[in-house]
Design an enzyme around this catalytic site. Structure first.
Site, PDB file in Angstrom:
ATOM      1  N   LYS A  46      -2.231   2.516  -0.233  1.00 25.39           N
ATOM      2  CA  LYS A  46      -1.933   1.435  -1.166  1.00 25.39           C
ATOM      3  C   LYS A  46      -3.025   0.364  -1.128  1.00 25.39           C
ATOM      4  O   LYS A  46      -3.576   0.086  -0.072  1.00 25.39           O
ATOM      5  CB  LYS A  46      -0.587   0.828  -0.715  1.00 25.39           C
ATOM      6  CG  LYS A  46      -0.109  -0.326  -1.516  1.00 25.39           C
ATOM      7  CD  LYS A  46       1.124  -0.955  -0.864  1.00 25.39           C
ATOM      8  CE  LYS A  46       0.745  -1.999   0.174  1.00 25.39           C
ATOM      9  NZ  LYS A  46       1.818  -2.963   0.478  1.00 25.39           N
ATOM     10  N   LYS A  94      -3.333  -6.351   0.447  1.00 25.16           N
ATOM     11  CA  LYS A  94      -4.187  -7.531   0.546  1.00 25.16           C
ATOM     12  C   LYS A  94      -4.676  -7.823   1.949  1.00 25.16           C
ATOM     13  O   LYS A  94      -5.633  -8.548   2.114  1.00 25.16           O
ATOM     14  CB  LYS A  94      -3.487  -8.740  -0.060  1.00 25.16           C
ATOM     15  CG  LYS A  94      -2.173  -9.139   0.560  1.00 25.16           C
ATOM     16  CD  LYS A  94      -1.771 -10.488  -0.007  1.00 25.16           C
ATOM     17  CE  LYS A  94      -0.426 -10.500  -0.691  1.00 25.16           C
ATOM     18  NZ  LYS A  94       0.682 -10.206   0.221  1.00 25.16           N
ATOM     19  N   LYS A 153       3.208  -0.420  10.390  1.00 26.31           N
ATOM     20  CA  LYS A 153       2.538  -1.614  10.944  1.00 26.31           C
ATOM     21  C   LYS A 153       2.565  -1.601  12.466  1.00 26.31           C
ATOM     22  O   LYS A 153       1.623  -2.059  13.110  1.00 26.31           O
ATOM     23  CB  LYS A 153       3.207  -2.887  10.413  1.00 26.31           C
ATOM     24  CG  LYS A 153       2.877  -3.157   8.964  1.00 26.31           C
ATOM     25  CD  LYS A 153       3.265  -4.561   8.563  1.00 26.31           C
ATOM     26  CE  LYS A 153       2.895  -4.811   7.119  1.00 26.31           C
ATOM     27  NZ  LYS A 153       3.379  -6.104   6.636  1.00 26.31           N
TER      28      LYS A 153
HETATM   29  P1  AMP Z   1       3.168  -8.285  -0.923  1.00 26.39           P
HETATM   30  O1  AMP Z   1       1.727  -8.488  -1.182  1.00 26.39           O
HETATM   31  O2  AMP Z   1       3.409  -7.216   0.082  1.00 26.39           O
HETATM   32  O3  AMP Z   1       3.903  -9.527  -0.649  1.00 26.39           O
HETATM   33  O4  AMP Z   1       3.757  -7.730  -2.286  1.00 26.39           O
HETATM   34  C1  AMP Z   1       4.184  -8.533  -3.370  1.00 26.39           C
HETATM   35  C2  AMP Z   1       4.649  -7.623  -4.491  1.00 26.39           C
HETATM   36  O5  AMP Z   1       3.552  -6.835  -4.974  1.00 26.39           O
HETATM   37  C3  AMP Z   1       5.698  -6.609  -4.038  1.00 26.39           C
HETATM   38  O6  AMP Z   1       6.628  -6.434  -5.084  1.00 26.39           O
HETATM   39  C4  AMP Z   1       4.924  -5.347  -3.811  1.00 26.39           C
HETATM   40  O7  AMP Z   1       5.689  -4.190  -3.976  1.00 26.39           O
HETATM   41  C5  AMP Z   1       3.860  -5.450  -4.901  1.00 26.39           C
HETATM   42  N1  AMP Z   1       2.649  -4.729  -4.499  1.00 26.39           N
HETATM   43  C6  AMP Z   1       1.846  -5.005  -3.443  1.00 26.39           C
HETATM   44  N2  AMP Z   1       0.818  -4.141  -3.377  1.00 26.39           N
HETATM   45  C7  AMP Z   1       0.975  -3.283  -4.430  1.00 26.39           C
HETATM   46  C8  AMP Z   1       0.235  -2.166  -4.911  1.00 26.39           C
HETATM   47  N3  AMP Z   1      -0.877  -1.756  -4.301  1.00 26.39           N
HETATM   48  N4  AMP Z   1       0.682  -1.532  -6.017  1.00 26.39           N
HETATM   49  C9  AMP Z   1       1.802  -1.943  -6.648  1.00 26.39           C
HETATM   50  N5  AMP Z   1       2.539  -2.989  -6.247  1.00 26.39           N
HETATM   51  C10 AMP Z   1       2.142  -3.659  -5.149  1.00 26.39           C
END
Ligand code: AMP
Ligand code: TRP
Length: 340
Positions: free
Chosen positions: A207, A210, A122
């Site tokens: 990955k 969002k 980041k």
């Molecule tokens: P975040 O959106 O970063 O807050 O992620 C929330 C949860 O979703 C965390 O446990 C991440 O590891 C999981 N996560 C986010 N993006 C992915 C992805 N592309 N594939 C699998 N898990 C994800």
């Protein structure tokens, strides 16, 4: 370990969270949320948190964070988290997270924070844009460790990208306990068997995240079925025409097979053998994703019309969470030498 290590209920305790930095994606759902709903909330004393303080580590618009926090909480309920069974709440409503985060900053070293992959990535991205990096982006894992350790969580169900942060949390818990006496449970990450890392459909080597700028490769939980179909049908696949499962050489194809396996309960390698064209595979992936997300979208629409209910759930959740975190965080303050 002292008695504080064992939750009052004697059950396994689970904590996990999601950041309100964008709309929730299929990656969030398959990598994390679905497991919370289908397994974790039923087999353990579980807390699920919309970690809004973490959303302030990058440039943000206050009104948007507020909106996304509410939307994420609504989506967690729409996905099937049951507030009668687990605790759903918003991080900033429970002061213990920020209180304990400071103690974690006093336990961690500057070097180990700088080694975090997410920080390095980041930071590089931000600097390439000529922007500045918030100090909180560096100290982020201290807050995440606090989230987990405040509740004495044994398990942290996350996608693969968060495994390094949970590993650091373990190190901090062990170090704290050694220096100041047994205070924290040493947690471990649990990853889903398939779809621990769902990749961007347009860029299958990164990955599905969002907060990316380009959204053609990202399936959002609230995308209309037609939009989901279009995104899947346009997914980048690799050269060749044979359907084989090879994550290193054929990442686009492997990603589609992972998604299909995760949605249908199959095995990605075995599924590969069932297709002889990319087109047929994509069609099935699209339908599987649409069907997987359909109930979530429908329940979200119903819950979004009942904001007072969501508020009430979050209010109760925060109160319960506060009660669980407070004694352990107080104990940590005292253990470190503060007159708490
Ligand atoms: P975040 O959106 O970063 O807050 O992620 C929330 C949860 O979703 C965390 O446990 C991440 O590891 C999981 N996560 C986010 N993006 C992915 C992805 N592309 N594939 C699998 N898990 C994800
Ligand atoms: N850092 C996690 C992410 O980006 C979100 C998070 C914050 C979290 N605190 C947590 C996940 C505690 C699990 C446990 O996805």
């Amino acid at each position: 370990m002292d008695e504080m290590a064992v939750p009052a209920s004697g059950r396994t305790r689970i904590f996990s969270g999601v950041k309100p930095t964008g709309h929730l994606t299929l990656g969030n759902y398959l990598g994390a949320v679905r497991g919370w709903v289908e397994e974790d909330q039923h087999r353990a004393d579980a807390l699920f948190c919309v970690v809004d303080l973490h959303a302030l580590t990058v440039e943000h618009d206050p009104a948007r964070v507020r909106r996304l926090t509410r939307q994420a909480a609504t989506l967690l309920l729409a996905s099937g988290l049951d507030p009668e069974v687990c605790t759903v709440f918003v991080q900033s409503r429970v002061d213990e997270h920020a209180r304990l985060s400071y103690l974690m900053e006093c336990t961690a070293s500057d070097g180990e924070m700088r080694r975090m992959i997410q920080y390095k990535e980041k930071t590089a991205r931000e600097q390439a844009r000529g922007g500045s990096v918030r100090l909180s982006l560096l100290t982020y894992p201290a807050l995440m460790a606090a989230d987990i350790l405040a509740y004495g969580a044994h398990e942290v169900p996350v996608g693969e990208d968060q495994a390094q942060h949970v590993e650091l949390t373990r190190d901090l818990a062990i170090r704290f306990n050694q220096r100041y006496g047994a205070t924290f449970v040493v947690p471990k990450a649990t990853l889903p068997k398939v779809a621990a890392r769902v990749m961007d459909l347009q860029e299958p080597t990164s990955k599905m995240g969002k907060s990316h700028d380009r959204t053609a490769g990202i399936v959002y939980l609230l995308d209309e079925p037609e939009v989901v179909r279009k995104k899947v049908m346009r997914a980048v696949t690799d050269g060749g025409s044979e359907v084989v499962y090879d994550r290193a050489e054929r990442p686009g194809l492997a990603n589609l097979l992972d998604v299909l396996a995760a949605c249908t309960g199959g095995d990605p390698e075995r599924l590969a053998g069932a297709y002889d064209s990319y087109g047929a595979l994509k069609k099935d992936v699209a339908e599987a994703v649409v069907e997987t997300l359909r109930p979530v979208r429908e329940r979200h629409a119903a819950l979004a019309a009942e904001p007072a209910y969501v508020d009430e759930v979050l209010g109760r959740g925060a109160e319960r969470a506060r009660g669980m975190a407070r004694p352990r965080v107080d104990a940590a303050y005292r253990a470190m030498g503060l007159l708490a």
